[in-house]
Design an enzyme around this catalytic site. Structure first.
Site, PDB file in Angstrom:
ATOM      1  N   GLU A  26     -29.912   2.786  -2.010  1.00  0.00           N
ATOM      2  CA  GLU A  26     -28.645   3.438  -1.635  1.00  0.00           C
ATOM      3  C   GLU A  26     -27.526   2.891  -2.515  1.00  0.00           C
ATOM      4  O   GLU A  26     -27.595   1.749  -2.990  1.00  0.00           O
ATOM      5  CB  GLU A  26     -28.353   3.123  -0.163  1.00  0.00           C
ATOM      6  N   ASN A  71     -25.814   6.016   4.697  1.00  0.00           N
ATOM      7  CA  ASN A  71     -24.460   6.419   5.089  1.00  0.00           C
ATOM      8  C   ASN A  71     -23.647   6.907   3.892  1.00  0.00           C
ATOM      9  O   ASN A  71     -22.777   7.761   4.026  1.00  0.00           O
ATOM     10  CB  ASN A  71     -23.739   5.244   5.749  1.00  0.00           C
ATOM     11  N   ASN A 171     -28.071  12.349   6.616  1.00  0.00           N
ATOM     12  CA  ASN A 171     -28.510  11.018   7.046  1.00  0.00           C
ATOM     13  C   ASN A 171     -27.877  10.658   8.391  1.00  0.00           C
ATOM     14  O   ASN A 171     -26.662  10.793   8.556  1.00  0.00           O
ATOM     15  CB  ASN A 171     -28.071   9.970   6.014  1.00  0.00           C
ATOM     16  N   GLU A 172     -28.686  10.233   9.319  1.00  0.00           N
ATOM     17  CA  GLU A 172     -28.223   9.704  10.624  1.00  0.00           C
ATOM     18  C   GLU A 172     -27.042  10.502  11.178  1.00  0.00           C
ATOM     19  O   GLU A 172     -26.003   9.932  11.539  1.00  0.00           O
ATOM     20  CB  GLU A 172     -27.862   8.218  10.498  1.00  0.00           C
ATOM     21  N   TYR A 244     -34.455  -0.758  12.870  1.00  0.00           N
ATOM     22  CA  TYR A 244     -34.319  -2.108  12.309  1.00  0.00           C
ATOM     23  C   TYR A 244     -34.458  -3.090  13.472  1.00  0.00           C
ATOM     24  O   TYR A 244     -33.950  -2.821  14.557  1.00  0.00           O
ATOM     25  CB  TYR A 244     -32.939  -2.298  11.674  1.00  0.00           C
ATOM     26  N   GLU A 292     -36.355   4.848   7.223  1.00  0.00           N
ATOM     27  CA  GLU A 292     -35.665   3.547   7.185  1.00  0.00           C
ATOM     28  C   GLU A 292     -36.316   2.653   8.233  1.00  0.00           C
ATOM     29  O   GLU A 292     -36.300   2.992   9.428  1.00  0.00           O
ATOM     30  CB  GLU A 292     -34.169   3.683   7.480  1.00  0.00           C
ATOM     31  N   GLN A 346     -34.095  -1.908   2.447  1.00  0.00           N
ATOM     32  CA  GLN A 346     -34.062  -1.157   1.219  1.00  0.00           C
ATOM     33  C   GLN A 346     -34.921  -1.858   0.168  1.00  0.00           C
ATOM     34  O   GLN A 346     -35.682  -2.740   0.533  1.00  0.00           O
ATOM     35  CB  GLN A 346     -32.627  -0.982   0.776  1.00  0.00           C
TER      36      GLN A 346
HETATM   37  O1  AHR Z   1     -29.893   0.803   5.189  1.00  0.00           O
HETATM   38  C1  AHR Z   1     -28.549   0.553   5.516  1.00  0.00           C
HETATM   39  C2  AHR Z   1     -27.934   1.628   6.422  1.00  0.00           C
HETATM   40  O2  AHR Z   1     -28.605   1.648   7.649  1.00  0.00           O
HETATM   41  C3  AHR Z   1     -28.053   3.050   5.921  1.00  0.00           C
HETATM   42  O3  AHR Z   1     -27.018   3.393   5.071  1.00  0.00           O
HETATM   43  C4  AHR Z   1     -27.970   3.850   7.181  1.00  0.00           C
HETATM   44  O4  AHR Z   1     -28.671   5.063   7.090  1.00  0.00           O
HETATM   45  C5  AHR Z   1     -28.517   2.922   8.250  1.00  0.00           C
HETATM   46  O5  AHR Z   1     -27.696   2.868   9.353  1.00  0.00           O
END
Ligand code: AHR
Length: 504
Positions: A26, A71, A171-172, A244, A292, A346
């Site tokens: 990103e 993001n 995205n999201e 995450y 992700e 990432q």
């Molecule tokens: O990977 C970091 C961020 O985590 C990304 O930009 C977003 O999609 C997620 O919230």
């Protein structure tokens, strides 16, 4: 203590899509600038890509890389990142409060992927932009020539189309933090219309619809997913999942078993897709794109707003993180009948397995190794894996097996068992019954273990690294190996029959 694991050649579950081992780059922090792209670096190639980083990405054999966000994409104008570099504008990245120089854009990314041996996966901006811009980007990348945007690409020096097959519809978009956040109804409709036009431009592409950005922590899960699927079911091919985990309150027992939540997340999302399939009497199956996932422990970021490539989210990973991530990889392999794409988030510098210095060194973080091993040895067909052994109670997820494992049958008849021992203090003896494979020859046991807080650094880049142990024994047709406490293990067996066939 003993853990019994049984695999049978006849009990193949499914072929693993190699895109399960993808990653994500990103425009954030130093992921791009000083990460993969640094023309001033002593190892830079003619495009300004760091060769030292490139060689690690090649070693990881990353099949697909998602770009440019995250993001970031929800405020991005792709046109700012193409054409002569000296004419590209400096813009404000309002997602991460940085200045974006646009020296690296879509064409550089496509070339980077070619050199890394990876497929590109692009996200379009459905935050501040819409249907037309999304379709124009597909035209720019994939249409051969003779139209406004394909001719723009050719004028920019790229005669051949980039041929990008996989596209994320934003995205999201469920997150209030997202630039241009929408309600489920709004997003589902927009994604459907954008997707329709993108597929009219190139019918060969695959489209990923934004599912929920978190699992149970997101109050709108799974209703968001149901609504957006109902709006866009026949247009899209995949539903995205993100997750995450972190070392919450030093609760290592729970942290190591975080994949229990990932398992449920996959099952819940599969059920939601299949509910909509049944409701629509559809013959089409929606696949999952876990684009992700990772460990994300908090970092104390000190940075100046609107600076270029600031140090952001440069987490240092420990052995404990590596074993916890290993559990996530096991889950992805186990559910590869439904999860066709996954991206470790990432790849470089930002919550990443690779960390660089500006103009200087690079090192492999502890999490590099489970990702490397899964990508290297987790190819072929996943086997139904029966395990019988102790379990433990943890605060966050209840009762979980102490050893989590999965078996993979390689194209060459080899068998790989990947196993995490999550006990904090007990070694486990793994006894393996490998049935109907013919004669198997134990090849190696790759072990990653140590003190749970061990980590690598520029000064000590090899404090956490795997080693080979020569401990696989055979007795009465079973194999045995020791799995130390808090460990990631890869056990490899060669097929004697395949070897003989190769010799003759
Ligand atoms: O990977 C970091 C961020 O985590 C990304 O930009 C977003 O999609 C997620 O919230």
């Amino acid at each position: 203590m003993n853990v019994k694991l049984t695999l049978n050649r006849e009990f193949v579950k499914n072929r693993i899509d190699k895109r399960l081992y993808g990653s994500f780059l990103e425009h954030i922090g130093r992921a791009i600038y000083h990460g993969v792209y640094e023309p001033e670096h002593p190892t830079a190639d003619d495009m300004g890509f760091r060769r030292d980083v490139m060689s690690l990405i090649r070693e990881l054999d990353v099949p697909v890389i998602r770009y440019p966000g995250g993001n970031f994409v929800s405020g991005y104008r792709w046109e700012d990142g193409v054409g002569p570099v000296e004419l590209r504008p400096r813009t404000l990245d309002r997602a991460w409060y940085a200045t974006e120089t646009n020296r690296f854009g879509t064409d550089e990314f496509a070339e980077f992927c070619r050199r890394a041996g990876s497929e590109a996966m692009l996200a379009v901006n459905l935050g501040t932009r819409g249907v037309e811009d999304a379709a124009n980007l597909v035209e720019y990348c994939n249409y051969p020539g003779g139209s406004r945007y394909s001719d723009m690409r050719i004028a920019n020096g790229h005669k051949e189309p980039h041929g990008i097959r996989l596209w994320c519809l934003g995205n999201e978009m469920d997150g209030k933090w997202q630039i241009g956040h929408h309600t489920a109804e709004e997003y589902g409709r927009l994604a459907n219309e954008a997707g329709k036009l993108m597929k009219r431009t190139d019918p060969g592409i695959g489209l990923v619809l934004c599912g929920s950005s978190k699992h149970y922590d997101m109050p709108t899960f799974p209703e968001w997913d149901r609504v957006v699927l109902e709006q866009a079911y026949e247009t899209v091919d995949y539903l995205s999942l993100h997750t995450y985990f972190n070392r919450q309150d030093g609760d290592t027992a729970s942290f190591l078993a975080s994949n229990a939540d990932m398992e449920q997340h996959i099952l819940d999302s599969t059920a939601t897709c299949d509910y909509v399939k049944a409701k629509f009497r559809s013959k089409k199956t929606i696949w999952l794109s876990f684009d992700e996932y990772n460990i994300w422990n908090s970092t104390k970021d000190v940075f100046t707003r609107w600076s270029e490539a600031p140090h952001r989210l440069e987490a240092i990973y420990t052995l404990e993180d590596a074993v916890s991530l290993g559990g996530q990889l096991i889950t992805l392999i186990r559910h590869s009948d439904r999860v066709k794409v996954a991206c470790l988030a990432q790849l470089v510098n930002v919550i990443a397995p690779i960390l660089t210095e500006d103009g200087g060194r690079v090192f492999k973080q502890a999490i590099y190794y489970p990702y490397l091993h899964a990508s290297r040895y987790g190819r072929g067909q996943v086997l139904h894996t029966l395990t019988e052994g102790p379990s433990y109670e943890c605060r966050r997820w209840g009762t979980v097996p102490t050893v989590d494992a999965v078996g993979v049958l390689g194209e060459d008849g080899s068998v790989t068992v990947i196993a995490c021992n999550r006990s904090l203090d007990q070694s486990m003896t793994l006894s393996l019954r490998l049935q109907e494979f013919g004669r198997l020859i134990p090849e190696r046991h790759i072990l990653l273990t140590g003190d749970k807080d061990d980590c690598n650094s520029f000064e000590e880049p090899a404090r956490v690294q795997p080693r080979e142990v020569n401990d696989i024994t055979e007795e009465d047709g079973q194999f045995f190996a020791e799995l130390p406490p808090i460990s990631w293990n890869v056990l490899r067996f060669r097929s004697a029959a395949a070897e003989t066939a190769g010799q003759s």
